[in-house]
Structure formats: C-alpha cells, structure tokens
Design a protein around this motif. Structure first.
Motif, PDB file in Angstrom:
ATOM      1  N   ILE A  40      11.798   1.252   7.849  1.00  0.00           N
ATOM      2  CA  ILE A  40      10.071   1.289   8.076  1.00  0.00           C
ATOM      3  C   ILE A  40      10.152   2.701   8.741  1.00  0.00           C
ATOM      4  O   ILE A  40       9.444   3.697   8.418  1.00  0.00           O
ATOM      5  N   LEU A  41      10.740   2.753   9.912  1.00  0.00           N
ATOM      6  CA  LEU A  41      10.610   4.038  10.708  1.00  0.00           C
ATOM      7  C   LEU A  41      11.033   5.115  10.231  1.00  0.00           C
ATOM      8  O   LEU A  41      10.558   6.110  10.062  1.00  0.00           O
ATOM      9  N   MET A  42      12.241   5.056   9.421  1.00  0.00           N
ATOM     10  CA  MET A  42      12.786   6.189   8.448  1.00  0.00           C
ATOM     11  C   MET A  42      11.687   6.638   7.456  1.00  0.00           C
ATOM     12  O   MET A  42      11.565   7.864   7.340  1.00  0.00           O
ATOM     13  N   ASN A  43      11.058   5.647   6.892  1.00  0.00           N
ATOM     14  CA  ASN A  43      10.112   5.969   5.829  1.00  0.00           C
ATOM     15  C   ASN A  43       9.006   6.684   6.399  1.00  0.00           C
ATOM     16  O   ASN A  43       8.380   7.583   5.951  1.00  0.00           O
ATOM     17  N   LEU A  44       8.443   6.092   7.544  1.00  0.00           N
ATOM     18  CA  LEU A  44       7.210   6.625   8.226  1.00  0.00           C
ATOM     19  C   LEU A  44       7.745   8.099   8.497  1.00  0.00           C
ATOM     20  O   LEU A  44       6.512   8.940   8.598  1.00  0.00           O
ATOM     21  N   VAL A  45       8.937   8.455   9.094  1.00  0.00           N
ATOM     22  CA  VAL A  45       8.988   9.496   9.466  1.00  0.00           C
ATOM     23  C   VAL A  45       9.176  10.723   8.137  1.00  0.00           C
ATOM     24  O   VAL A  45       8.510  12.087   8.363  1.00  0.00           O
ATOM     25  N   ALA A  46       9.687  10.215   7.323  1.00  0.00           N
ATOM     26  CA  ALA A  46       9.688  11.128   5.906  1.00  0.00           C
ATOM     27  C   ALA A  46       8.165  11.186   5.399  1.00  0.00           C
ATOM     28  O   ALA A  46       7.888  12.261   5.208  1.00  0.00           O
ATOM     29  N   LEU A  47       7.646  10.207   5.317  1.00  0.00           N
ATOM     30  CA  LEU A  47       6.009  10.291   5.017  1.00  0.00           C
ATOM     31  C   LEU A  47       5.312  11.347   5.962  1.00  0.00           C
ATOM     32  O   LEU A  47       4.406  12.140   5.444  1.00  0.00           O
ATOM     33  N   ALA A  86       0.847  -1.292   0.109  1.00  0.00           N
ATOM     34  CA  ALA A  86      -0.095  -0.110   0.150  1.00  0.00           C
ATOM     35  C   ALA A  86       0.896   1.439   0.073  1.00  0.00           C
ATOM     36  O   ALA A  86       0.433   2.216  -0.621  1.00  0.00           O
ATOM     37  N   TYR A  87       1.953   1.200   0.637  1.00  0.00           N
ATOM     38  CA  TYR A  87       3.018   2.396   0.598  1.00  0.00           C
ATOM     39  C   TYR A  87       3.894   2.241  -0.447  1.00  0.00           C
ATOM     40  O   TYR A  87       4.767   3.289  -0.454  1.00  0.00           O
ATOM     41  N   GLY A  88       3.708   1.411  -1.149  1.00  0.00           N
ATOM     42  CA  GLY A  88       4.883   1.388  -2.122  1.00  0.00           C
ATOM     43  C   GLY A  88       6.358   0.941  -1.806  1.00  0.00           C
ATOM     44  O   GLY A  88       7.072   1.417  -2.549  1.00  0.00           O
ATOM     45  N   TRP A  89       6.429   0.159  -0.642  1.00  0.00           N
ATOM     46  CA  TRP A  89       7.633  -0.069  -0.099  1.00  0.00           C
ATOM     47  C   TRP A  89       7.991  -1.642  -0.556  1.00  0.00           C
ATOM     48  O   TRP A  89       7.229  -2.439  -0.421  1.00  0.00           O
ATOM     49  N   PRO A  90       9.303  -1.718  -0.433  1.00  0.00           N
ATOM     50  CA  PRO A  90       9.702  -3.407  -0.524  1.00  0.00           C
ATOM     51  C   PRO A  90       9.144  -4.082   0.821  1.00  0.00           C
ATOM     52  O   PRO A  90       9.023  -3.413   1.755  1.00  0.00           O
ATOM     53  N   VAL A  91       8.729  -5.335   0.562  1.00  0.00           N
ATOM     54  CA  VAL A  91       8.361  -6.003   1.623  1.00  0.00           C
ATOM     55  C   VAL A  91       9.547  -6.254   2.837  1.00  0.00           C
ATOM     56  O   VAL A  91       9.163  -6.425   3.927  1.00  0.00           O
TER      57      VAL A  91
END
Length: 172
Positions: free
Chosen positions: A56-63, A44-49
């Motif tokens: 994951i945390l770094m991506n969530l902070v950026a989002l 759903a986020y377009g991230w690799p599994v």
C-alpha cells in the motif's frame, strides 16, 4: 479498543480485560467498519483488497510521484475546485529541479546550505568581484539575502580573509 482490534486482526486470543473491552467497545463492529472502509478505498484506487501495508505504501508513493509530475505539467486535480480554484484558472507549468539548473546557467548559483559552504561561497564571489557590498554578493546567488551575507563578510574581515574598504564594502 484499537489494541484489542490489532490483536483481533492477527488472530491472537482476547481474554480478561481485553475481552471486556472487546464487548463494551463493540470492537467486532469497529473491525467490520474498518474492513469495509479499507475495501472501498482499495476499490477506489483500483488495487486488490488484500495488499500488505508495505505494498500500500509503495503504491501511494508511486501515485504521489505521478501526481507531482502531472502538477509540474500544469494539470491539477482539485478536490474542491469551487474553493481552491474559484476562477477556474489553469495551473502554471513548473520546472522543479530544472529551475535550479536554468538559474545556475543564467549565472546564479544556489545558496549553500551549510555555514562553512556559505562562507566559502561568499569569499569566492568577493574574489571574483574584487570588491562589493552584501547586496551585490547576495544577488549572485539564488535566494541570496544581503542580511545573511553581511555577517559572513564581517566574519571574513575579522579573520583577515577580506578587508573593509569603506562602510559596508569589502575586498579580498
């Protein structure tokens, strides 16, 4: 169950009581369900599994930063628009930290966070004004309140750093 699941994820042996918990708690099924949920969320986020927890945390902070910037520009992604925004009104653009800078330029300083800084700031304002009451001093600050300023003026008077010139009015 989740302790057994954690061991299962890192490949540790499951023995004794944990083996019973694995079987009785259907931990294998639980792992499968969590793995499928994790994969769908990543998709759903377009991230690799296979992202690490840190990634994951770094991506969530950026989002989160992206969404905050969007909302500051007035674009809000409502989860439940019928409930959260029933009138369909556009969100107002907010300035965030720029509001503080604009208010400071307009002559209002931010209210200091620490007590010593508050006392010092109140004394400086009183020096600039010559004489004033708590309400007047409070109005020179963003979020300044007379109920907070009044005891500081009393303290300054008690320390001999200000004087009471009449009830509720002080001078340096």
């Amino acid at each position: 169950m989740y302790n057994v699941l954690a061991k299962l994820r890192v490949g540790e042996a499951i023995e004794g009581k944990e083996k019973k918990a694995y079987e009785d708690g259907l931990v294998g099924l639980l792992k499968d369900i969590h793995d499928r949920i994790d994969a769908e969320v990543a998709r759903a986020y377009g991230w690799p599994v296979e992202l690490s927890e840190n990634d994951i945390l770094m991506n969530l902070v950026a989002l989160n930063h992206e969404r905050a910037e969007e909302e500051a520009r007035g674009h809000v992604r409502w989860l439940r628009p019928d409930y959260q925004n029933p009138d369909g009104r556009a969100a107002e653009t907010r300035q965030g930290k720029l509001e503080i800078a604009a208010a400071t330029k307009a002559g209002k300083a931010p209210w200091p966070k620490t007590l010593p800084a508050q006392i010092s700031a109140v004394r400086e304002v009183l020096e600039d004004l010559g004489e004033a009451d708590a309400e007047t001093v409070a109005r020179t600050f963003m979020r300044g309140r007379a109920t907070t300023v009044a005891p500081l003026l009393e303290t300054l008077a008690g320390l001999g750093m200000a004087e009471v010139i009449e009830e509720g009015r002080y001078a340096v």
